[in-house]
Design a protein around this motif. Structure first.
Motif, PDB file in Angstrom:
ATOM      1  N   GLN A  53      78.121  42.931  75.903  1.00  0.00           N
ATOM      2  CA  GLN A  53      78.705  42.043  76.915  1.00  0.00           C
ATOM      3  C   GLN A  53      78.723  40.591  76.454  1.00  0.00           C
ATOM      4  OE1 GLN A  53      80.196  42.411  79.894  1.00  0.00           O
ATOM      5  NE2 GLN A  53      80.152  44.610  79.662  1.00  0.00           N
ATOM      6  N   GLU A  65      69.415  32.259  88.856  1.00  0.00           N
ATOM      7  CA  GLU A  65      69.224  32.516  90.285  1.00  0.00           C
ATOM      8  C   GLU A  65      69.018  34.011  90.531  1.00  0.00           C
ATOM      9  OE1 GLU A  65      71.736  30.727  89.085  1.00  0.00           O
ATOM     10  OE2 GLU A  65      71.276  28.705  89.801  1.00  0.00           O
ATOM     11  N   ARG A  68      65.510  34.934  89.523  1.00  0.00           N
ATOM     12  CA  ARG A  68      64.511  34.475  90.487  1.00  0.00           C
ATOM     13  C   ARG A  68      64.504  35.407  91.705  1.00  0.00           C
ATOM     14  NH1 ARG A  68      66.546  29.410  92.173  1.00  0.00           N
ATOM     15  NH2 ARG A  68      66.120  28.638  90.082  1.00  0.00           N
ATOM     16  N   TYR A  69      65.695  35.785  92.142  1.00  0.00           N
ATOM     17  CA  TYR A  69      65.808  36.695  93.282  1.00  0.00           C
ATOM     18  C   TYR A  69      65.198  38.064  92.950  1.00  0.00           C
ATOM     19  CZ  TYR A  69      67.637  39.980  96.635  1.00  0.00           C
ATOM     20  OH  TYR A  69      67.724  40.977  97.579  1.00  0.00           O
ATOM     21  N   ARG A  76      58.622  42.128  97.190  1.00  0.00           N
ATOM     22  CA  ARG A  76      58.706  42.696  98.543  1.00  0.00           C
ATOM     23  C   ARG A  76      58.625  44.215  98.510  1.00  0.00           C
ATOM     24  NH1 ARG A  76      63.428  38.674  99.961  1.00  0.00           N
ATOM     25  NH2 ARG A  76      64.662  40.320  99.004  1.00  0.00           N
TER      26      ARG A  76
ATOM     27  N   TYR B  20      81.359  44.857  98.640  1.00  0.00           N
ATOM     28  CA  TYR B  20      80.110  45.084  99.366  1.00  0.00           C
ATOM     29  C   TYR B  20      79.990  44.166 100.586  1.00  0.00           C
ATOM     30  CZ  TYR B  20      78.756  48.135  95.511  1.00  0.00           C
ATOM     31  OH  TYR B  20      78.705  49.155  94.591  1.00  0.00           O
ATOM     32  N   GLN B  53      79.070  30.858  85.284  1.00  0.00           N
ATOM     33  CA  GLN B  53      78.457  31.797  84.354  1.00  0.00           C
ATOM     34  C   GLN B  53      79.290  31.972  83.091  1.00  0.00           C
ATOM     35  OE1 GLN B  53      75.578  33.504  84.151  1.00  0.00           O
ATOM     36  NE2 GLN B  53      74.831  32.458  85.965  1.00  0.00           N
ATOM     37  N   TRP B  55      82.318  33.283  83.176  1.00  0.00           N
ATOM     38  CA  TRP B  55      83.171  34.464  83.347  1.00  0.00           C
ATOM     39  C   TRP B  55      84.524  34.034  83.880  1.00  0.00           C
ATOM     40  CZ3 TRP B  55      79.022  36.967  86.970  1.00  0.00           C
ATOM     41  CH2 TRP B  55      77.877  37.257  86.234  1.00  0.00           C
ATOM     42  N   GLU B  62      84.723  41.965  84.398  1.00  0.00           N
ATOM     43  CA  GLU B  62      84.141  41.592  83.105  1.00  0.00           C
ATOM     44  C   GLU B  62      83.398  42.778  82.484  1.00  0.00           C
ATOM     45  OE1 GLU B  62      83.721  38.207  81.563  1.00  0.00           O
ATOM     46  OE2 GLU B  62      85.512  37.793  82.743  1.00  0.00           O
ATOM     47  N   GLN B  63      82.743  43.578  83.327  1.00  0.00           N
ATOM     48  CA  GLN B  63      82.019  44.753  82.849  1.00  0.00           C
ATOM     49  C   GLN B  63      82.753  45.996  83.359  1.00  0.00           C
ATOM     50  OE1 GLN B  63      78.134  42.750  84.514  1.00  0.00           O
ATOM     51  NE2 GLN B  63      77.530  44.502  83.273  1.00  0.00           N
ATOM     52  N   GLY B 173      70.819  28.704  96.102  1.00  0.00           N
ATOM     53  CA  GLY B 173      70.406  29.684  95.102  1.00  0.00           C
ATOM     54  C   GLY B 173      71.128  31.013  95.205  1.00  0.00           C
ATOM     55  N   PHE B 175      73.893  33.841  94.391  1.00  0.00           N
ATOM     56  CA  PHE B 175      74.536  34.222  93.136  1.00  0.00           C
ATOM     57  C   PHE B 175      75.517  35.360  93.331  1.00  0.00           C
ATOM     58  CE2 PHE B 175      70.580  36.392  93.768  1.00  0.00           C
ATOM     59  CZ  PHE B 175      70.910  37.711  93.540  1.00  0.00           C
ATOM     60  N   GLU B 186      64.027  33.150 103.479  1.00  0.00           N
ATOM     61  CA  GLU B 186      63.931  34.409 102.721  1.00  0.00           C
ATOM     62  C   GLU B 186      65.339  34.958 102.475  1.00  0.00           C
ATOM     63  OE1 GLU B 186      60.836  35.242 101.870  1.00  0.00           O
ATOM     64  OE2 GLU B 186      61.292  37.097 100.788  1.00  0.00           O
ATOM     65  N   MET B 187      65.599  35.348 101.230  1.00  0.00           N
ATOM     66  CA  MET B 187      66.939  35.769 100.839  1.00  0.00           C
ATOM     67  C   MET B 187      66.987  37.263 100.505  1.00  0.00           C
ATOM     68  SD  MET B 187      69.134  34.525  97.504  1.00  0.00           S
ATOM     69  CE  MET B 187      69.076  32.789  97.933  1.00  0.00           C
ATOM     70  N   PHE B 188      68.044  37.892 100.965  1.00  0.00           N
ATOM     71  CA  PHE B 188      68.297  39.293 100.640  1.00  0.00           C
ATOM     72  C   PHE B 188      69.724  39.419 100.140  1.00  0.00           C
ATOM     73  CE2 PHE B 188      64.907  39.158 103.684  1.00  0.00           C
ATOM     74  CZ  PHE B 188      64.022  40.142 103.270  1.00  0.00           C
ATOM     75  N   TRP B 189      69.907  40.148  99.045  1.00  0.00           N
ATOM     76  CA  TRP B 189      71.239  40.244  98.427  1.00  0.00           C
ATOM     77  C   TRP B 189      71.705  41.684  98.422  1.00  0.00           C
ATOM     78  CZ3 TRP B 189      71.901  41.987  92.973  1.00  0.00           C
ATOM     79  CH2 TRP B 189      73.250  41.974  92.576  1.00  0.00           C
ATOM     80  N   ASP B 192      72.867  46.870 100.686  1.00  0.00           N
ATOM     81  CA  ASP B 192      71.725  47.797 100.786  1.00  0.00           C
ATOM     82  C   ASP B 192      70.411  47.093 101.129  1.00  0.00           C
ATOM     83  OD1 ASP B 192      71.466  46.602  98.264  1.00  0.00           O
ATOM     84  OD2 ASP B 192      72.213  48.386  97.235  1.00  0.00           O
ATOM     85  N   ARG B 193      70.451  45.774 101.319  1.00  0.00           N
ATOM     86  CA  ARG B 193      69.262  45.052 101.770  1.00  0.00           C
ATOM     87  C   ARG B 193      69.415  44.538 103.205  1.00  0.00           C
ATOM     88  NH1 ARG B 193      68.093  47.153  97.586  1.00  0.00           N
ATOM     89  NH2 ARG B 193      66.842  46.288  95.873  1.00  0.00           N
TER      90      ARG B 193
END
Lengths: 209, 209
Positions: A53, A65, A68-69, A76, B20, B53, B55, B62-63, B173, B175, B186-189, B192-193
């Motif tokens: 890649q 970022e 870090r996440y 968790r 998503y 990034q 891209w 890209e992938q 922060g 991404f 508190e962050m969830f990405w 599925d979170r």
């Protein structure tokens, strides 16, 4: 009386340096047993995928970022599962020797036991994956002949086999770890897809399940 | 008698072109209601993140293998949730106008209704996100004044606001999308979170829940 059929199989593709592979390694055998599915441990290396890649290293380093996440996400999840977790230093580690050992373990039936111990020592005890003494201690701890095995991973045969296994992963369309491959080729990526993968494999084998 | 406290809030950061994000947009309001949490719709653009990034476009382009897998993953999840799904052509679409409209909708209380309709038309009806007539039809379908709103998204004020919102996302922060931000940061990405994010927000507000 039912005649037992050959056990249904799920391929578990993993990389020793991968945090989410650790999550799956620690729970896949218990979950698979409950689903009447056999796990095939398939260690491989992600490094060649990153290089393909154009990345120098893990995407968790390339994207600060995201990295870090990931650490927070791991903290968790490990808290809920009561798994120890600390990030290895440096990250990612070099999983080359561990993967070669696990390949031998595939043949001899101890890949799972060995891999779980190495993951745990890496993410809870700060085992350096390129530390041959530390890996040897893991082998000894599960009753294996460490010095003989550490010699075998330097043979051209094992080196070539890991290269082939990593090439196979690329040919199969993998792009990350953990990846679960069902017998019909259905692919699931990420520890959070393990339940789905087992459901898929189980219903493929036994549609009435 | 209990005195009702101000409602607990979860910020839902999303990009209209994101597959998503579609999954989360279609279920977040119902789930949040059950958790006594209010959703704040926070549209932003991922393009600047990709550029940062290095891209040219979405990582799913890209992938190639990752992109192929994402489509299959979406197909499986949408089948279970009984959501229509087909990949837009081209992918990713340009979510600029839709995001500007949703920003106005944030103020006026229709961001959720509008966003769900646009997502559904994009992923089931092949709405082109840069088609102003198509977006206007979505506005009309939920009883809004399409021509007035389509004029407003060309004003410097709205253009700047979307740039600011996207800058805010970077400063926080983020991404990727969807991302859920709890009131305590508190962050969830990832879709599925979403369950975890709602659980976190709920227990932050009411530790006894």
């Amino acid at each position: 009386m039912l005649i037992s059929s050959p056990m249904s199989k799920l391929d578990f593709w993993y990389e020793f340096a991968s945090t989410y592979s650790y999550l799956s390694a620690m729970r896949i055998e218990d979950m698979a047993r409950n689903a009447d599915v056999e796990v095939r441990w398939r260690p491989f290396l992600l490094g060649p995928f990153f290089k393909a890649q154009g990345w120098a290293t893990s995407p968790f380093k390339e994207q600060v970022e995201k990295g870090r996440y990931m650490v927070r996400d791991m903290e968790r999840i490990c808290a809920v599962r009561e798994l120890p977790f600390q990030m290895p230093d440096p990250f990612p580690q070099n999983g080359l020797y561990a993967a070669r050992l696990a390949l031998i373990g595939e043949d001899e039936g101890w890949a799972g036991r060995f891999s779980r111990l190495v993951f745990k020592e890496q993410f809870a005890g700060n085992l350096q994956l390129d530390d041959k003494t530390g890996l040897g201690d893991c082998l000894s701890a599960i009753g294996l002949d460490a010095s003989s095995l550490m010699t075998r991973i330097e043979t051209p045969e094992i080196k070539k086999r890991l290269r082939t296994q990593t090439d196979d992963a690329q040919a199969l369309g993998l792009f990350g770890a953990p990846t679960f491959l069902c017998e019909d080729g259905e692919m699931f990526w990420g520890d959070d897809r393990l339940e789905q993968a087992l459901d898929w494999q189980r219903s493929e084998t036994n549609p009435a399940a």
